[in-house]
Write an enzyme that holds these catalytic residues in place. Structure first.
Site, PDB file in Angstrom:
ATOM      1  N   GLU A   1       0.796  -1.239   0.000  1.00 13.14           N
ATOM      2  CA  GLU A   1       0.000   0.000   0.000  1.00 13.14           C
ATOM      3  C   GLU A   1       0.830   1.291   0.000  1.00 13.14           C
ATOM      4  OE1 GLU A   1      -2.796  -0.275   3.242  1.00 13.14           O
ATOM      5  OE2 GLU A   1      -3.719  -2.086   2.446  1.00 13.14           O
TER       6      GLU A   1
ATOM      7  N   GLU B   1      -6.013 -10.861  -1.020  1.00 13.12           N
ATOM      8  CA  GLU B   1      -6.811 -10.607   0.192  1.00 13.12           C
ATOM      9  C   GLU B   1      -8.303 -10.568  -0.148  1.00 13.12           C
ATOM     10  OE1 GLU B   1      -5.337  -7.257   2.486  1.00 13.12           O
ATOM     11  OE2 GLU B   1      -3.263  -7.687   1.953  1.00 13.12           O
TER      12      GLU B   1
END
Ligand code: XIL
Length: 376
Positions: free
Chosen positions: A172, A279
Protein backbone atom coordinates in the site's frame (compact mmCIF):
# COMPACT_ATOMS: atom_id res chain seq x y z
CA UNK A 1 -7.69 3.04 3.58
CA UNK A 2 -7.96 4.02 7.21
CA UNK A 3 -9.07 1.50 9.75
CA UNK A 4 -8.92 0.76 13.42
CA UNK A 5 -6.52 -1.98 14.36
CA UNK A 6 -8.39 -4.82 15.96
CA UNK A 7 -6.87 -8.07 17.02
CA UNK A 8 -9.89 -10.26 16.95
CA UNK A 9 -13.59 -9.72 17.15
CA UNK A 10 -16.35 -12.26 17.37
CA UNK A 11 -19.19 -9.85 17.85
CA UNK A 12 -22.14 -9.73 15.55
CA UNK A 13 -25.86 -10.31 15.39
CA UNK A 14 -27.28 -13.75 14.74
CA UNK A 15 -27.68 -14.24 11.03
CA UNK A 16 -30.26 -16.09 9.04
CA UNK A 17 -28.42 -18.56 6.88
CA UNK A 18 -30.32 -19.50 3.76
CA UNK A 19 -27.37 -21.29 2.27
CA UNK A 20 -27.03 -24.69 0.79
CA UNK A 21 -26.78 -27.89 2.75
CA UNK A 22 -23.80 -29.59 4.14
CA UNK A 23 -21.80 -31.28 1.44
CA UNK A 24 -18.14 -31.13 2.13
CA UNK A 25 -17.05 -33.45 4.85
CA UNK A 26 -15.53 -31.91 7.91
CA UNK A 27 -16.98 -28.49 7.29
CA UNK A 28 -20.24 -29.98 8.44
CA UNK A 29 -18.95 -31.23 11.71
CA UNK A 30 -17.40 -29.42 14.59
CA UNK A 31 -16.29 -32.64 16.18
CA UNK A 32 -14.56 -34.44 13.35
CA UNK A 33 -10.81 -34.60 13.69
CA UNK A 34 -8.58 -32.59 11.40
CA UNK A 35 -8.02 -34.37 8.15
CA UNK A 36 -4.61 -34.38 6.57
CA UNK A 37 -3.87 -32.77 3.25
CA UNK A 38 -3.72 -36.21 1.72
CA UNK A 39 -7.36 -36.93 2.56
CA UNK A 40 -8.93 -37.29 -0.84
CA UNK A 41 -12.48 -37.90 0.38
CA UNK A 42 -13.00 -34.16 0.84
CA UNK A 43 -13.24 -32.09 -2.29
CA UNK A 44 -12.37 -28.57 -1.24
CA UNK A 45 -11.52 -25.40 -3.12
CA UNK A 46 -7.95 -26.59 -3.60
CA UNK A 47 -9.29 -29.71 -5.31
CA UNK A 48 -11.52 -27.82 -7.75
CA UNK A 49 -8.76 -25.34 -8.55
CA UNK A 50 -5.87 -27.81 -8.63
CA UNK A 51 -5.19 -27.04 -12.30
CA UNK A 52 -5.52 -23.29 -11.81
CA UNK A 53 -3.82 -21.69 -8.80
CA UNK A 54 -3.07 -22.04 -5.10
CA UNK A 55 -6.11 -21.45 -2.89
CA UNK A 56 -5.05 -19.63 0.24
CA UNK A 57 -6.54 -18.11 3.36
CA UNK A 58 -5.41 -15.50 5.90
CA UNK A 59 -5.26 -16.86 9.42
CA UNK A 60 -4.50 -16.06 13.02
CA UNK A 61 -2.62 -18.57 15.18
CA UNK A 62 -5.76 -18.93 17.36
CA UNK A 63 -7.95 -20.02 14.46
CA UNK A 64 -5.58 -22.92 13.84
CA UNK A 65 -6.45 -24.29 17.28
CA UNK A 66 -10.22 -24.30 16.70
CA UNK A 67 -12.62 -26.28 14.53
CA UNK A 68 -11.69 -23.87 11.73
CA UNK A 69 -8.43 -25.82 11.36
CA UNK A 70 -10.21 -28.79 9.79
CA UNK A 71 -11.97 -26.57 7.30
CA UNK A 72 -8.68 -24.87 6.38
CA UNK A 73 -6.93 -28.15 5.76
CA UNK A 74 -9.80 -29.50 3.67
CA UNK A 75 -10.28 -26.41 1.55
CA UNK A 76 -6.99 -24.58 1.16
CA UNK A 77 -3.36 -25.23 0.24
CA UNK A 78 -1.95 -21.83 1.13
CA UNK A 79 -1.76 -19.67 4.26
CA UNK A 80 -1.06 -16.00 4.92
CA UNK A 81 -0.59 -14.80 8.51
CA UNK A 82 -3.30 -12.14 8.83
CA UNK A 83 -1.34 -10.08 11.39
CA UNK A 84 1.41 -12.22 12.93
CA UNK A 85 4.21 -11.19 10.57
CA UNK A 86 3.47 -7.49 10.40
CA UNK A 87 6.15 -5.21 11.78
CA UNK A 88 4.32 -4.24 14.99
CA UNK A 89 3.36 -7.76 16.12
CA UNK A 90 6.63 -9.47 15.11
CA UNK A 91 9.11 -6.69 16.03
CA UNK A 92 7.53 -4.86 18.99
CA UNK A 93 10.79 -3.41 20.41
CA UNK A 94 13.95 -2.44 18.58
CA UNK A 95 15.97 -5.35 19.96
CA UNK A 96 13.16 -7.79 20.48
CA UNK A 97 11.29 -9.99 18.06
CA UNK A 98 8.15 -11.96 18.90
CA UNK A 99 8.23 -15.15 16.83
CA UNK A 100 5.75 -17.41 18.58
CA UNK A 101 2.61 -16.61 16.57
CA UNK A 102 4.32 -16.55 13.21
CA UNK A 103 6.22 -19.76 14.00
CA UNK A 104 3.02 -21.57 14.92
CA UNK A 105 1.47 -20.68 11.56
CA UNK A 106 4.57 -21.94 9.74
CA UNK A 107 4.47 -25.17 11.77
CA UNK A 108 0.81 -25.73 10.88
CA UNK A 109 1.56 -25.13 7.21
CA UNK A 110 4.42 -27.64 7.32
CA UNK A 111 2.26 -30.27 9.04
CA UNK A 112 -0.33 -29.95 6.32
CA UNK A 113 1.92 -29.35 3.35
CA UNK A 114 0.63 -25.85 2.65
CA UNK A 115 2.46 -22.92 1.06
CA UNK A 116 2.96 -19.73 3.07
CA UNK A 117 2.94 -16.14 1.81
CA UNK A 118 4.71 -13.70 4.11
CA UNK A 119 2.75 -10.53 4.88
CA UNK A 120 4.05 -7.79 5.08
CA UNK A 121 7.58 -6.41 5.43
CA UNK A 122 6.94 -2.68 5.01
CA UNK A 123 3.47 -1.23 5.59
CA UNK A 124 2.36 2.10 7.03
CA UNK A 125 -0.13 0.44 9.39
CA UNK A 126 0.62 -1.71 12.45
CA UNK A 127 4.12 -0.30 12.74
CA UNK A 128 5.76 -0.51 16.18
CA UNK A 129 6.03 2.70 18.23
CA UNK A 130 9.84 2.67 18.37
CA UNK A 131 10.37 2.56 14.61
CA UNK A 132 10.25 6.24 13.77
CA UNK A 133 11.64 7.65 17.05
CA UNK A 134 15.07 8.06 18.61
CA UNK A 135 15.87 7.68 22.34
CA UNK A 136 14.62 11.24 23.03
CA UNK A 137 11.37 10.61 21.18
CA UNK A 138 12.41 12.73 18.18
CA UNK A 139 11.80 11.58 14.62
CA UNK A 140 14.71 9.58 13.24
CA UNK A 141 16.76 10.53 10.19
CA UNK A 142 16.47 8.83 6.82
CA UNK A 143 19.73 6.93 7.43
CA UNK A 144 18.51 5.55 10.75
CA UNK A 145 15.10 4.56 9.41
CA UNK A 146 16.58 2.83 6.36
CA UNK A 147 19.00 0.93 8.60
CA UNK A 148 16.11 -0.18 10.84
CA UNK A 149 14.07 -1.33 7.84
CA UNK A 150 17.10 -3.22 6.56
CA UNK A 151 17.67 -4.96 9.90
CA UNK A 152 13.99 -5.85 10.16
CA UNK A 153 13.71 -7.27 6.65
CA UNK A 154 16.98 -9.17 6.90
CA UNK A 155 16.13 -10.78 10.23
CA UNK A 156 12.56 -11.76 9.38
CA UNK A 157 13.21 -12.97 5.84
CA UNK A 158 16.28 -14.99 6.84
CA UNK A 159 14.42 -16.66 9.69
CA UNK A 160 11.71 -17.96 7.35
CA UNK A 161 13.97 -18.70 4.38
CA UNK A 162 12.81 -21.97 2.88
CA UNK A 163 9.49 -21.87 4.77
CA UNK A 164 7.95 -18.89 2.99
CA UNK A 165 7.81 -18.93 -0.79
CA UNK A 166 6.62 -15.35 -1.34
CA UNK A 167 6.71 -12.03 0.51
CA UNK A 168 4.58 -8.92 0.32
CA UNK A 169 7.63 -6.68 0.51
CA UNK A 170 5.93 -3.32 0.22
CA UNK A 171 2.22 -2.95 0.96
CA UNK A 172 0.00 0.00 0.00
CA UNK A 173 2.65 2.60 -0.91
CA UNK A 174 0.51 4.30 -3.57
CA UNK A 175 -1.89 7.10 -2.63
CA UNK A 176 -5.65 6.98 -3.18
CA UNK A 177 -5.60 10.70 -3.81
CA UNK A 178 -5.62 11.24 -7.59
CA UNK A 179 -3.43 14.31 -7.10
CA UNK A 180 -0.48 12.47 -5.55
CA UNK A 181 1.50 9.38 -6.47
CA UNK A 182 2.92 8.03 -3.22
CA UNK A 183 1.06 7.69 0.06
CA UNK A 184 2.26 10.31 2.52
CA UNK A 185 3.30 7.71 5.08
CA UNK A 186 6.04 8.20 7.66
CA UNK A 187 8.22 5.93 5.53
CA UNK A 188 7.73 8.21 2.55
CA UNK A 189 8.01 11.44 4.48
CA UNK A 190 11.33 10.40 5.99
CA UNK A 191 12.90 8.38 3.16
CA UNK A 192 11.14 9.41 -0.04
CA UNK A 193 10.45 6.55 -2.46
CA UNK A 194 13.89 5.06 -1.83
CA UNK A 195 12.46 2.87 0.94
CA UNK A 196 10.58 0.90 -1.72
CA UNK A 197 13.64 0.13 -3.85
CA UNK A 198 15.73 -0.71 -0.80
CA UNK A 199 13.07 -2.96 0.72
CA UNK A 200 13.04 -5.15 -2.39
CA UNK A 201 16.82 -5.27 -2.57
CA UNK A 202 17.21 -6.24 1.08
CA UNK A 203 14.47 -8.88 0.87
CA UNK A 204 16.13 -10.36 -2.21
CA UNK A 205 19.52 -10.42 -0.50
CA UNK A 206 18.03 -12.18 2.54
CA UNK A 207 16.30 -14.86 0.48
CA UNK A 208 17.13 -14.94 -3.23
CA UNK A 209 14.54 -17.69 -3.80
CA UNK A 210 11.54 -15.82 -2.39
CA UNK A 211 9.04 -14.36 -4.84
CA UNK A 212 8.84 -10.66 -4.00
CA UNK A 213 5.49 -8.87 -4.33
CA UNK A 214 4.28 -5.33 -4.42
CA UNK A 215 0.76 -5.50 -2.91
CA UNK A 216 -2.02 -2.89 -2.94
CA UNK A 217 -5.80 -2.36 -2.81
CA UNK A 218 -8.31 -0.44 -4.89
CA UNK A 219 -6.43 -1.80 -7.88
CA UNK A 220 -9.72 -1.83 -9.81
CA UNK A 221 -9.72 1.98 -9.81
CA UNK A 222 -8.16 3.02 -13.14
CA UNK A 223 -6.39 6.07 -11.70
CA UNK A 224 -4.78 4.21 -8.82
CA UNK A 225 -4.05 1.22 -11.05
CA UNK A 226 -2.14 3.40 -13.50
CA UNK A 227 -0.01 4.74 -10.65
CA UNK A 228 0.74 1.25 -9.34
CA UNK A 229 1.71 0.06 -12.81
CA UNK A 230 3.87 3.12 -13.48
CA UNK A 231 5.74 2.62 -10.20
CA UNK A 232 6.35 -1.07 -10.93
CA UNK A 233 7.61 -0.28 -14.44
CA UNK A 234 10.00 2.23 -12.95
CA UNK A 235 11.28 -0.36 -10.47
CA UNK A 236 11.64 -2.93 -13.23
CA UNK A 237 13.63 -0.61 -15.46
CA UNK A 238 15.91 0.24 -12.55
CA UNK A 239 16.61 -3.49 -12.14
CA UNK A 240 14.92 -3.75 -8.74
CA UNK A 241 14.10 -7.38 -7.81
CA UNK A 242 10.31 -7.16 -7.93
CA UNK A 243 8.82 -10.44 -9.11
CA UNK A 244 5.04 -10.30 -8.82
CA UNK A 245 2.01 -8.13 -8.10
CA UNK A 246 -0.57 -8.67 -5.38
CA UNK A 247 -4.09 -7.40 -6.00
CA UNK A 248 -5.72 -7.29 -2.58
CA UNK A 249 -9.29 -7.58 -3.91
CA UNK A 250 -11.26 -6.23 -0.96
CA UNK A 251 -14.38 -5.98 -3.07
CA UNK A 252 -18.15 -5.78 -2.60
CA UNK A 253 -21.42 -6.92 -4.13
CA UNK A 254 -21.55 -3.71 -6.22
CA UNK A 255 -17.93 -3.56 -7.43
CA UNK A 256 -15.99 -4.39 -9.49
CA UNK A 257 -18.11 -4.83 -12.61
CA UNK A 258 -17.08 -7.59 -14.98
CA UNK A 259 -15.74 -5.07 -17.50
CA UNK A 260 -13.78 -3.27 -14.79
CA UNK A 261 -12.18 -6.48 -13.51
CA UNK A 262 -11.39 -7.67 -17.02
CA UNK A 263 -9.66 -4.36 -17.77
CA UNK A 264 -7.79 -4.58 -14.47
CA UNK A 265 -6.29 -7.91 -15.48
CA UNK A 266 -5.51 -6.68 -19.01
CA UNK A 267 -3.63 -3.70 -17.61
CA UNK A 268 -1.62 -5.62 -15.01
CA UNK A 269 -0.71 -8.35 -17.50
CA UNK A 270 1.29 -5.80 -19.47
CA UNK A 271 3.85 -5.84 -16.69
CA UNK A 272 4.62 -9.46 -17.63
CA UNK A 273 4.76 -10.43 -13.96
CA UNK A 274 2.81 -13.16 -12.17
CA UNK A 275 -0.27 -11.83 -10.38
CA UNK A 276 -2.01 -13.01 -7.23
CA UNK A 277 -5.33 -12.12 -5.64
CA UNK A 278 -3.97 -11.71 -2.13
CA UNK A 279 -6.81 -10.61 0.19
CA UNK A 280 -10.13 -11.56 -1.35
CA UNK A 281 -13.43 -10.80 0.34
CA UNK A 282 -16.76 -9.61 -1.06
CA UNK A 283 -18.64 -7.41 1.37
CA UNK A 284 -22.44 -7.62 1.33
CA UNK A 285 -22.57 -3.82 1.66
CA UNK A 286 -21.90 -1.18 -0.97
CA UNK A 287 -18.22 -0.32 -1.13
CA UNK A 288 -16.91 2.45 1.11
CA UNK A 289 -13.22 3.18 1.57
CA UNK A 290 -12.98 5.16 4.80
CA UNK A 291 -13.64 4.11 8.37
CA UNK A 292 -16.74 5.56 10.04
CA UNK A 293 -19.16 4.94 12.90
CA UNK A 294 -22.53 3.26 12.43
CA UNK A 295 -25.40 5.43 11.26
CA UNK A 296 -28.74 4.54 12.70
CA UNK A 297 -30.95 3.09 11.29
CA UNK A 298 -29.20 2.70 7.92
CA UNK A 299 -26.49 0.34 9.22
CA UNK A 300 -28.70 -1.68 11.57
CA UNK A 301 -29.79 -4.20 8.96
CA UNK A 302 -26.98 -6.71 9.15
CA UNK A 303 -28.99 -9.84 8.32
CA UNK A 304 -27.66 -12.04 5.54
CA UNK A 305 -30.82 -11.84 3.42
CA UNK A 306 -31.61 -13.86 0.31
CA UNK A 307 -31.07 -10.69 -1.70
CA UNK A 308 -27.57 -10.19 -0.31
CA UNK A 309 -26.81 -13.88 -0.77
CA UNK A 310 -27.90 -13.78 -4.42
CA UNK A 311 -25.88 -10.66 -5.19
CA UNK A 312 -22.82 -12.12 -3.47
CA UNK A 313 -23.25 -15.42 -5.33
CA UNK A 314 -23.30 -13.58 -8.66
CA UNK A 315 -20.29 -11.48 -7.73
CA UNK A 316 -18.18 -14.44 -6.54
CA UNK A 317 -19.20 -16.35 -9.69
CA UNK A 318 -18.14 -13.47 -11.93
CA UNK A 319 -14.82 -12.95 -10.16
CA UNK A 320 -13.82 -16.60 -10.34
CA UNK A 321 -14.90 -16.82 -13.98
CA UNK A 322 -12.34 -14.09 -14.71
CA UNK A 323 -9.74 -15.64 -12.39
CA UNK A 324 -10.02 -18.80 -14.47
CA UNK A 325 -9.84 -16.80 -17.69
CA UNK A 326 -6.54 -15.27 -16.54
CA UNK A 327 -5.16 -18.45 -14.99
CA UNK A 328 -1.96 -18.27 -17.02
CA UNK A 329 -1.09 -15.06 -15.18
CA UNK A 330 -2.61 -15.80 -11.79
CA UNK A 331 -0.59 -17.97 -9.43
CA UNK A 332 -2.73 -17.73 -6.30
CA UNK A 333 -6.03 -16.61 -4.79
CA UNK A 334 -6.09 -15.94 -1.04
CA UNK A 335 -9.22 -15.23 1.00
CA UNK A 336 -8.89 -12.65 3.77
CA UNK A 337 -10.26 -14.66 6.72
CA UNK A 338 -11.82 -18.08 6.88
CA UNK A 339 -15.53 -17.85 7.53
CA UNK A 340 -18.26 -15.32 8.37
CA UNK A 341 -17.69 -16.19 12.01
CA UNK A 342 -15.06 -13.47 11.97
CA UNK A 343 -13.85 -11.03 9.35
CA UNK A 344 -11.89 -7.80 9.66
CA UNK A 345 -14.85 -6.26 7.77
CA UNK A 346 -16.96 -6.68 10.94
CA UNK A 347 -15.10 -3.54 12.01
CA UNK A 348 -14.24 -1.86 8.73
CA UNK A 349 -15.27 0.45 7.14
CA UNK A 350 -18.20 0.69 9.58
CA UNK A 351 -17.19 0.00 13.17
CA UNK A 352 -19.02 -2.93 14.74
CA UNK A 353 -21.25 -3.72 11.73
CA UNK A 354 -21.39 -7.45 11.01
CA UNK A 355 -20.41 -8.38 7.45
CA UNK A 356 -20.70 -11.75 5.70
CA UNK A 357 -17.97 -11.56 3.06
CA UNK A 358 -16.64 -15.13 2.83
CA UNK A 359 -17.61 -18.50 1.37
CA UNK A 360 -18.35 -20.25 4.68
CA UNK A 361 -20.97 -19.29 7.24
CA UNK A 362 -20.57 -19.07 10.99
CA UNK A 363 -21.09 -22.81 11.33
CA UNK A 364 -18.33 -23.29 8.79
CA UNK A 365 -20.77 -24.59 6.20
CA UNK A 366 -20.36 -23.56 2.56
CA UNK A 367 -22.69 -20.75 1.50
CA UNK A 368 -24.45 -20.43 -1.83
CA UNK A 369 -21.57 -18.30 -3.24
CA UNK A 370 -19.34 -21.36 -2.71
CA UNK A 371 -21.34 -23.26 -5.34
CA UNK A 372 -20.82 -20.40 -7.79
CA UNK A 373 -17.06 -20.67 -7.23
CA UNK A 374 -16.78 -24.43 -7.77
CA UNK A 375 -19.41 -24.73 -10.51
CA UNK A 376 -17.46 -24.65 -13.76
C1 XIL B 1 -6.11 -6.17 8.52
C2 XIL B 1 -6.40 -7.34 9.48
O1 XIL B 1 -7.29 -8.22 8.85
C3 XIL B 1 -6.96 -6.82 10.77
O2 XIL B 1 -7.09 -7.88 11.73
C4 XIL B 1 -6.07 -5.72 11.35
O3 XIL B 1 -6.70 -5.17 12.49
C5 XIL B 1 -5.82 -4.63 10.32
O4 XIL B 1 -5.28 -5.21 9.15
N1 XIL B 1 -4.86 -4.63 3.82
C6 XIL B 1 -3.85 -5.43 4.29
C7 XIL B 1 -4.08 -6.28 5.48
O5 XIL B 1 -2.79 -5.52 3.64
O6 XIL B 1 -2.91 -6.47 6.22
C8 XIL B 1 -5.17 -5.73 6.36
O7 XIL B 1 -5.42 -6.67 7.40
C9 XIL B 1 -6.40 -5.45 5.54
C10 XIL B 1 -6.13 -4.44 4.47
Amino acid sequence: MKYKIVTRSRVGLPVLILGIGCFIGSSCSNTRQQSSDTNTSVKGLKYYYRDYFTMGVAVSPWALKTDEAGLIVDQFNGLTPENAMKMGPIHPMENQYYWKDADSIIAFAKRHNMKVRGHALVWHQQTPDWLFKDAEGKQVSKEVLLQRIKDHITTVVQRYKGSIYAWDVVNEAISDDPKEVYRQSKFYQICGDEFITKAFEWAHAADPDAVLFYNDYNEINPVKRAKIIAMIKQLQSAGVPIHAVGLQAHWAINEPTEAQLDQTFKDFIELKLPLQITELDISVYSKEHNARDKKVPADADTAYTTEKEDLQTKQYGMCFKLFRKYKDHLTGVTFWNISDRHSWLDDFPVRNRKDHPLLFNRNLRPKKPYTAVIDF
